[in-house]
Scaffold this motif. Structure first.
Motif, PDB file in Angstrom:
ATOM      1  N   LEU A 157      53.878  77.258  65.766  1.00  0.00           N
ATOM      2  CA  LEU A 157      54.803  76.824  66.556  1.00  0.00           C
ATOM      3  C   LEU A 157      55.785  78.032  66.590  1.00  0.00           C
ATOM      4  O   LEU A 157      56.039  78.835  65.627  1.00  0.00           O
ATOM      5  CB  LEU A 157      55.501  75.417  66.122  1.00  0.00           C
ATOM      6  CG  LEU A 157      54.489  74.226  66.404  1.00  0.00           C
ATOM      7  CD1 LEU A 157      55.069  73.298  65.524  1.00  0.00           C
ATOM      8  CD2 LEU A 157      54.241  73.973  67.751  1.00  0.00           C
ATOM      9  N   PRO A 158      56.724  77.917  67.807  1.00  0.00           N
ATOM     10  CA  PRO A 158      57.761  79.206  67.700  1.00  0.00           C
ATOM     11  C   PRO A 158      58.815  78.874  66.915  1.00  0.00           C
ATOM     12  O   PRO A 158      59.038  77.702  66.451  1.00  0.00           O
ATOM     13  CB  PRO A 158      58.048  79.017  69.332  1.00  0.00           C
ATOM     14  CG  PRO A 158      57.651  77.992  69.865  1.00  0.00           C
ATOM     15  CD  PRO A 158      56.313  77.494  69.079  1.00  0.00           C
ATOM     16  N   GLU A 159      59.726  79.526  66.466  1.00  0.00           N
ATOM     17  CA  GLU A 159      61.050  79.685  65.773  1.00  0.00           C
ATOM     18  C   GLU A 159      62.123  79.660  66.926  1.00  0.00           C
ATOM     19  O   GLU A 159      61.917  80.222  67.676  1.00  0.00           O
ATOM     20  CB  GLU A 159      61.218  80.438  64.539  1.00  0.00           C
ATOM     21  CG  GLU A 159      60.201  80.596  63.796  1.00  0.00           C
ATOM     22  CD  GLU A 159      60.333  81.697  62.658  1.00  0.00           C
ATOM     23  OE1 GLU A 159      61.081  82.581  62.986  1.00  0.00           O
ATOM     24  OE2 GLU A 159      59.453  81.770  61.758  1.00  0.00           O
ATOM     25  N   TYR A 160      63.044  79.030  66.514  1.00  0.00           N
ATOM     26  CA  TYR A 160      64.207  78.796  67.422  1.00  0.00           C
ATOM     27  C   TYR A 160      65.619  79.199  66.676  1.00  0.00           C
ATOM     28  O   TYR A 160      65.595  78.955  65.384  1.00  0.00           O
ATOM     29  CB  TYR A 160      64.453  77.443  68.021  1.00  0.00           C
ATOM     30  CG  TYR A 160      63.102  76.985  68.910  1.00  0.00           C
ATOM     31  CD1 TYR A 160      62.996  77.518  70.210  1.00  0.00           C
ATOM     32  CD2 TYR A 160      62.301  76.295  68.439  1.00  0.00           C
ATOM     33  CE1 TYR A 160      62.079  77.112  70.837  1.00  0.00           C
ATOM     34  CE2 TYR A 160      61.058  75.792  68.953  1.00  0.00           C
ATOM     35  CZ  TYR A 160      60.996  76.225  70.141  1.00  0.00           C
ATOM     36  OH  TYR A 160      59.929  76.073  71.148  1.00  0.00           O
ATOM     37  N   GLY A 161      66.725  79.659  67.507  1.00  0.00           N
ATOM     38  CA  GLY A 161      67.917  79.909  66.538  1.00  0.00           C
ATOM     39  C   GLY A 161      68.902  79.836  67.378  1.00  0.00           C
ATOM     40  O   GLY A 161      68.918  79.736  68.656  1.00  0.00           O
ATOM     41  N   THR A 162      70.247  80.291  66.967  1.00  0.00           N
ATOM     42  CA  THR A 162      71.515  80.206  67.773  1.00  0.00           C
ATOM     43  C   THR A 162      71.869  81.650  67.584  1.00  0.00           C
ATOM     44  O   THR A 162      72.238  82.374  66.395  1.00  0.00           O
ATOM     45  CB  THR A 162      72.372  78.983  67.366  1.00  0.00           C
ATOM     46  OG1 THR A 162      71.943  77.900  67.503  1.00  0.00           O
ATOM     47  CG2 THR A 162      73.623  79.261  68.044  1.00  0.00           C
ATOM     48  N   TYR A 163      71.981  82.383  69.003  1.00  0.00           N
ATOM     49  CA  TYR A 163      72.715  83.617  68.700  1.00  0.00           C
ATOM     50  C   TYR A 163      74.058  83.752  68.188  1.00  0.00           C
ATOM     51  O   TYR A 163      75.078  82.980  68.566  1.00  0.00           O
ATOM     52  CB  TYR A 163      72.692  84.266  70.207  1.00  0.00           C
ATOM     53  CG  TYR A 163      73.349  85.607  70.271  1.00  0.00           C
ATOM     54  CD1 TYR A 163      72.671  86.919  69.957  1.00  0.00           C
ATOM     55  CD2 TYR A 163      74.741  85.651  70.545  1.00  0.00           C
ATOM     56  CE1 TYR A 163      73.269  87.858  69.850  1.00  0.00           C
ATOM     57  CE2 TYR A 163      75.221  87.141  70.656  1.00  0.00           C
ATOM     58  CZ  TYR A 163      74.706  88.344  70.262  1.00  0.00           C
ATOM     59  OH  TYR A 163      75.154  89.487  70.478  1.00  0.00           O
ATOM     60  N   GLY A 164      74.144  84.740  67.296  1.00  0.00           N
ATOM     61  CA  GLY A 164      75.785  84.915  66.651  1.00  0.00           C
ATOM     62  C   GLY A 164      75.970  83.811  65.474  1.00  0.00           C
ATOM     63  O   GLY A 164      76.973  83.819  65.008  1.00  0.00           O
ATOM     64  N   ALA A 165      74.818  82.848  65.107  1.00  0.00           N
ATOM     65  CA  ALA A 165      75.278  82.077  64.084  1.00  0.00           C
ATOM     66  C   ALA A 165      75.198  82.857  62.732  1.00  0.00           C
ATOM     67  O   ALA A 165      74.488  83.821  62.728  1.00  0.00           O
ATOM     68  CB  ALA A 165      73.922  81.184  63.931  1.00  0.00           C
ATOM     69  N   ASP A 166      75.828  82.468  61.702  1.00  0.00           N
ATOM     70  CA  ASP A 166      75.538  82.895  60.327  1.00  0.00           C
ATOM     71  C   ASP A 166      74.595  82.922  59.784  1.00  0.00           C
ATOM     72  O   ASP A 166      73.670  82.009  60.013  1.00  0.00           O
ATOM     73  CB  ASP A 166      76.925  82.470  59.559  1.00  0.00           C
ATOM     74  CG  ASP A 166      78.149  82.773  59.974  1.00  0.00           C
ATOM     75  OD1 ASP A 166      78.888  81.730  59.514  1.00  0.00           O
ATOM     76  OD2 ASP A 166      78.444  83.506  60.659  1.00  0.00           O
ATOM     77  N   ALA A 167      73.991  83.969  59.113  1.00  0.00           N
ATOM     78  CA  ALA A 167      72.656  84.030  58.508  1.00  0.00           C
ATOM     79  C   ALA A 167      72.831  83.046  57.344  1.00  0.00           C
ATOM     80  O   ALA A 167      73.733  82.842  56.561  1.00  0.00           O
ATOM     81  CB  ALA A 167      72.272  85.388  57.873  1.00  0.00           C
TER      82      ALA A 167
END
Length: 203
Positions: free
Chosen positions: A193-203
């Motif tokens: 399955l693909p991964e998802y994230g939010t641009y600019g979110a803190d690591a």
């Protein structure tokens, strides 16, 4: 064996009828042959290298019938010996006989039968074309590698390898190159399955 999906695509994702105007006119498609102007010796060498890693082939019915019509007549073509001689499997609910020997017809639970083929010893079980079959096996988590050859053309209509509403899949790029006539070749490994994230979110 590893299950490898090889596809010719346009920039807008069309996979229908790359090889000639009459290759696949289903659903009124009239723009076939769009891949041919971009073929060159570099791509043909690459395709021959891929073919040389196959130990068997898997087709959908329409692609199988096209290959079975054409390749036995290819004579001394360097790829004819491989395609004509190696085991072939065709997924079909309608075929009852298949004359391009050696061929086995798969019906019923095709993903389960393909999973069993993958457990057999060998290098690659290759899917050439057969986009609908490829999509279904990708959805089933059975595709190990995708080899996409993307021609520099927007076809504008026709069946796509990845239509809206298809199964999501994660991929990892293994290799990429561009031929002199502009075919962009991307080789991917399936990662689930693909991964998802939010641009600019803190690591």
């Amino acid at each position: 064996m590893r299950l490898v999906l090889q596809q010719f695509l346009s920039v807008d994702g069309v996979s229908q009828g790359p090889g000639s105007p009459d290759e696949d006119t289903s659903d009124g498609f009239a723009r076939g042959g769009w891949f041919v102007p971009h073929l060159d010796e570099a791509f043909e060498r690459l395709a021959a290298t891929w073919l040389g890693t196959a130990d068997a082939f898997l087709f959908g019915r329409r692609t199988y019938e096209n290959f079975a019509r054409d390749w036995p007549e290819m004579g001394d073509h360097p790829n004819a010996r491989i395609l004509n001689g190696l085991p072939k499997y065709v997924a079909s609910r309608s075929l009852t006989t298949a004359g391009w020997n050696p061929t086995t017809i798969l019906s019923g639970d095709v993903p389960a039968q393909v999973a069993e083929l993958k457990r057999q010893p060998g290098r690659e079980l290759q899917i050439h074309g057969s986009a609908r079959l490829g999509r279904s096996l990708l959805a089933a988590g059975l595709i190990d590698e995708l080899r996409l050859a993307i021609a520099p053309v927007v076809v504008g209509s026709g069946r796509r390898l990845f239509p809206d509403g298809g199964t999501a899949a994660g991929l990892r790029l293994l290799h990429s190159e561009t031929t002199p006539r502009g075919v962009a070749v991307h080789v991917y490994e399936s990662t689930g399955l693909p991964e998802y994230g939010t641009y600019g979110a803190d690591a």
